[in-house]
Design a protein around this motif. Structure first.
Motif, PDB file in Angstrom:
ATOM      1  N   ARG A 108       0.845  -1.183   0.000  1.00 29.51           N
ATOM      2  CA  ARG A 108       0.000   0.000   0.000  1.00 29.51           C
ATOM      3  C   ARG A 108       0.890   1.245   0.000  1.00 29.51           C
ATOM      4  O   ARG A 108       2.092   1.161   0.231  1.00 29.51           O
ATOM      5  CB  ARG A 108      -0.926  -0.020   1.210  1.00 29.51           C
ATOM      6  N   ARG A 109       0.288   2.384  -0.222  1.00 27.58           N
ATOM      7  CA  ARG A 109       1.054   3.642  -0.281  1.00 27.58           C
ATOM      8  C   ARG A 109       1.915   3.855   0.956  1.00 27.58           C
ATOM      9  O   ARG A 109       3.047   4.303   0.854  1.00 27.58           O
ATOM     10  CB  ARG A 109       0.124   4.831  -0.491  1.00 27.58           C
ATOM     11  N   GLU A 110       1.408   3.520   2.098  1.00 27.93           N
ATOM     12  CA  GLU A 110       2.169   3.783   3.331  1.00 27.93           C
ATOM     13  C   GLU A 110       3.425   2.916   3.458  1.00 27.93           C
ATOM     14  O   GLU A 110       4.259   3.153   4.328  1.00 27.93           O
ATOM     15  CB  GLU A 110       1.289   3.633   4.579  1.00 27.93           C
ATOM     16  N   ASP A 111       3.583   1.955   2.591  1.00 23.37           N
ATOM     17  CA  ASP A 111       4.770   1.097   2.608  1.00 23.37           C
ATOM     18  C   ASP A 111       5.979   1.740   1.919  1.00 23.37           C
ATOM     19  O   ASP A 111       7.079   1.180   1.958  1.00 23.37           O
ATOM     20  CB  ASP A 111       4.472  -0.246   1.931  1.00 23.37           C
ATOM     21  N   PHE A 112       5.787   2.900   1.293  1.00 23.85           N
ATOM     22  CA  PHE A 112       6.853   3.551   0.538  1.00 23.85           C
ATOM     23  C   PHE A 112       7.244   4.874   1.187  1.00 23.85           C
ATOM     24  O   PHE A 112       6.497   5.431   1.978  1.00 23.85           O
ATOM     25  CB  PHE A 112       6.419   3.743  -0.919  1.00 23.85           C
ATOM     26  N   ALA A 128      -5.164   2.783  -3.285  1.00 23.85           N
ATOM     27  CA  ALA A 128      -4.305   2.573  -2.111  1.00 23.85           C
ATOM     28  C   ALA A 128      -3.309   1.431  -2.290  1.00 23.85           C
ATOM     29  O   ALA A 128      -2.232   1.448  -1.698  1.00 23.85           O
ATOM     30  CB  ALA A 128      -5.171   2.303  -0.883  1.00 23.85           C
ATOM     31  N   GLU A 129      -3.668   0.427  -3.101  1.00 24.31           N
ATOM     32  CA  GLU A 129      -2.787  -0.723  -3.324  1.00 24.31           C
ATOM     33  C   GLU A 129      -2.084  -0.589  -4.671  1.00 24.31           C
ATOM     34  O   GLU A 129      -2.638  -0.005  -5.606  1.00 24.31           O
ATOM     35  CB  GLU A 129      -3.581  -2.033  -3.316  1.00 24.31           C
ATOM     36  N   VAL A 130      -0.892  -1.166  -4.769  1.00 20.48           N
ATOM     37  CA  VAL A 130      -0.131  -1.083  -6.020  1.00 20.48           C
ATOM     38  C   VAL A 130      -0.865  -1.783  -7.161  1.00 20.48           C
ATOM     39  O   VAL A 130      -1.531  -2.796  -6.950  1.00 20.48           O
ATOM     40  CB  VAL A 130       1.288  -1.688  -5.876  1.00 20.48           C
ATOM     41  N   SER A 131      -0.707  -1.219  -8.346  1.00 16.55           N
ATOM     42  CA  SER A 131      -1.124  -1.897  -9.572  1.00 16.55           C
ATOM     43  C   SER A 131       0.000  -2.790 -10.066  1.00 16.55           C
ATOM     44  O   SER A 131      -0.238  -3.793 -10.728  1.00 16.55           O
ATOM     45  CB  SER A 131      -1.478  -0.878 -10.655  1.00 16.55           C
TER      46      SER A 131
END
Length: 145
Positions: free
Chosen positions: A9-13, A109-112
């Motif tokens: 998810r975005r918060e992982d980066f 919110a999740e990667v494509s």
């Protein structure tokens, strides 16, 4: 039945760059061509390094060369989607760095797509592996977990 792959998810980066898709990026199937994702990766990494003052494209004595890359696709992106590329460093060695990159479609919110790129740092003149310069290392540390 196989287990569904984890989708970060975005918060992982740690850092983000927004890029637009172009009409010519998609193929006859109606989605962005696979090779374009690698262009997104390269653009985000290069922009980060230039912004941090750690890469002068024309004259830096030490440069990073890509020695390995991969991409896992989860969902399609198409024109005119906006793409956000998330960056993080998964491994920082003495002469190499493994960037992990998440491709996000619009506001999802999740990667494509999830990829990685391994850079080995080399002396520009000799093309021989060398230690990551301390200035570069300090900036790359900002992208670690």
């Amino acid at each position: 039945m196989s287990e569904k792959a984890y989708r970060p998810r975005r918060e992982d980066f740690r850092r983000f760059y927004t890029l637009g898709t172009r009409w010519g990026d998609h193929d006859s199937y109606g989605h962005v061509q696979n090779v374009v994702y690698y262009s997104f990766f390269d653009s985000a990494i290069s922009q980060f390094l230039v912004e941090q003052g750690t890469l002068d494209i024309d004259s830096s004595p030490v440069i990073g060369l890509i020695v390995e890359s991969s991409c896992t696709f989860f969902s399609s992106i198409t024109f005119p989607d906006q793409v956000t590329v998330g960056l993080r460093i998964a491994h920082l060695g003495s002469s190499s760095a493994r960037y992990e990159l998440g491709i996000f479609r619009n506001d999802e919110a999740e990667v494509s797509a999830l990829g990685y790129v391994v850079y080995v740092y080399v002396d520009r003149a000799s093309n021989k592996s060398t230690a990551i310069p301390e200035l570069v290392r300090a900036e790359l540390r900002k992208l670690t977990d």
